[in-house]
Design a protein around this motif. Sequence first.
Motif, PDB file in Angstrom:
ATOM      1  N   GLU A  23       5.896  -2.777  -3.073  1.00  0.00           N
ATOM      2  CA  GLU A  23       5.270  -2.097  -1.940  1.00  0.00           C
ATOM      3  C   GLU A  23       5.277  -0.582  -2.123  1.00  0.00           C
ATOM      4  O   GLU A  23       4.248   0.074  -1.977  1.00  0.00           O
ATOM      5  CB  GLU A  23       5.945  -2.478  -0.622  1.00  0.00           C
ATOM      6  CG  GLU A  23       5.206  -1.914   0.576  1.00  0.00           C
ATOM      7  CD  GLU A  23       5.753  -2.414   1.898  1.00  0.00           C
ATOM      8  OE1 GLU A  23       5.907  -1.579   2.811  1.00  0.00           O
ATOM      9  OE2 GLU A  23       6.019  -3.623   2.027  1.00  0.00           O
ATOM     10  N   THR A  27       2.005   1.548  -3.134  1.00  0.00           N
ATOM     11  CA  THR A  27       1.595   2.622  -2.223  1.00  0.00           C
ATOM     12  C   THR A  27       1.423   3.923  -2.989  1.00  0.00           C
ATOM     13  O   THR A  27       0.428   4.629  -2.818  1.00  0.00           O
ATOM     14  CB  THR A  27       2.643   2.800  -1.098  1.00  0.00           C
ATOM     15  OG1 THR A  27       2.740   1.570  -0.376  1.00  0.00           O
ATOM     16  CG2 THR A  27       2.263   3.922  -0.151  1.00  0.00           C
ATOM     17  N   SER A  59       1.170   4.702   6.113  1.00  0.00           N
ATOM     18  CA  SER A  59       0.203   3.739   6.635  1.00  0.00           C
ATOM     19  C   SER A  59       0.563   2.301   6.246  1.00  0.00           C
ATOM     20  O   SER A  59       0.678   1.984   5.057  1.00  0.00           O
ATOM     21  CB  SER A  59      -1.194   4.072   6.106  1.00  0.00           C
ATOM     22  OG  SER A  59      -2.069   2.985   6.317  1.00  0.00           O
ATOM     23  N   ASP A  60       0.713   1.450   7.250  1.00  0.00           N
ATOM     24  CA  ASP A  60       0.979   0.032   6.984  1.00  0.00           C
ATOM     25  C   ASP A  60      -0.175  -0.601   6.217  1.00  0.00           C
ATOM     26  O   ASP A  60       0.040  -1.479   5.376  1.00  0.00           O
ATOM     27  CB  ASP A  60       1.209  -0.731   8.287  1.00  0.00           C
ATOM     28  CG  ASP A  60       2.542  -0.387   8.938  1.00  0.00           C
ATOM     29  OD1 ASP A  60       3.448   0.106   8.234  1.00  0.00           O
ATOM     30  OD2 ASP A  60       2.676  -0.618  10.154  1.00  0.00           O
ATOM     31  N   GLN A  61      -1.409  -0.137   6.480  1.00  0.00           N
ATOM     32  CA  GLN A  61      -2.577  -0.705   5.793  1.00  0.00           C
ATOM     33  C   GLN A  61      -2.559  -0.355   4.307  1.00  0.00           C
ATOM     34  O   GLN A  61      -2.831  -1.208   3.465  1.00  0.00           O
ATOM     35  CB  GLN A  61      -3.865  -0.202   6.443  1.00  0.00           C
ATOM     36  CG  GLN A  61      -4.062  -0.733   7.852  1.00  0.00           C
ATOM     37  CD  GLN A  61      -5.214  -0.040   8.559  1.00  0.00           C
ATOM     38  OE1 GLN A  61      -5.352   1.175   8.494  1.00  0.00           O
ATOM     39  NE2 GLN A  61      -6.019  -0.827   9.232  1.00  0.00           N
ATOM     40  N   ARG A  63       0.112   0.557   2.570  1.00  0.00           N
ATOM     41  CA  ARG A  63       1.278  -0.107   1.986  1.00  0.00           C
ATOM     42  C   ARG A  63       0.967  -1.584   1.710  1.00  0.00           C
ATOM     43  O   ARG A  63       1.292  -2.123   0.659  1.00  0.00           O
ATOM     44  CB  ARG A  63       2.503   0.034   2.894  1.00  0.00           C
ATOM     45  CG  ARG A  63       2.971   1.496   3.023  1.00  0.00           C
ATOM     46  CD  ARG A  63       4.246   1.630   3.836  1.00  0.00           C
ATOM     47  NE  ARG A  63       5.386   1.145   3.070  1.00  0.00           N
ATOM     48  CZ  ARG A  63       5.956   1.787   2.053  1.00  0.00           C
ATOM     49  NH1 ARG A  63       5.487   2.947   1.651  1.00  0.00           N
ATOM     50  NH2 ARG A  63       6.995   1.271   1.427  1.00  0.00           N
ATOM     51  N   GLY A  64       0.295  -2.221   2.651  1.00  0.00           N
ATOM     52  CA  GLY A  64      -0.061  -3.630   2.483  1.00  0.00           C
ATOM     53  C   GLY A  64      -1.044  -3.838   1.345  1.00  0.00           C
ATOM     54  O   GLY A  64      -0.911  -4.783   0.555  1.00  0.00           O
TER      55      GLY A  64
END
Length: 151
Positions: A23, A27, A59-61, A63-64
Motif C-alpha cells: 500500500e 502509493t 487519499s484513500d482512493q 492508496r487503494g
Amino acid sequence: MSFSEAEVQSARGAWEKIYVDAEDNGTTVLVRMFTEHPDTKSYFSHFKGMDSAEEMKQSDQIRGHGKRVFTAINDMVQHLDNSEAFLGIVNPLGKKHATQLKIDPKNFRVICDIILQLMEEKFGGDCKASFEKVTNEICTHLNNVYKEAGW
C-alpha cells in the motif's frame, strides 16, 4: 517469455522486498507518477483536484489504487515461470485499460520505471537489476494487447 529458474527466483526476491509494504510503496509510485507526469492524472477524474503530493499520499482512493497496481504485478510475478498463467493476468488487464479505460500504453512504462527507481532507492541497484526484465516483459505484453485492440 523466457525466464531461467535463477531469474525467476531473483525477480521474486526483489519484488518481495517492495511488495511487503504494497500500500505505501504503491502509493509512492502513483504519487510520483502524478507529480512527475501530471498528464497521467487526467485518466482519474476523482484524483484531478488533488495537487499536492501530501494530499495525494493521504487519499484513500490513491492508496487503494496503488495497492491494486502492486497486487496485479504480484500476481504476474507469481507466474513468471508459467507463460499461460502470466498472460491470463496480463491480457485481460491490458484489454480493460485499452478498450474501457482508454489509458495511453506509454503510462505502463512510466509506472514500471518509477517502480524500478523506488527499488533502487530502497534496496540498491542489484534489486532493480533483478526486476528490470520483469517490467520489460509486462510492458511488452501490455503493448501487444493494445496492438491487438487496435491502438
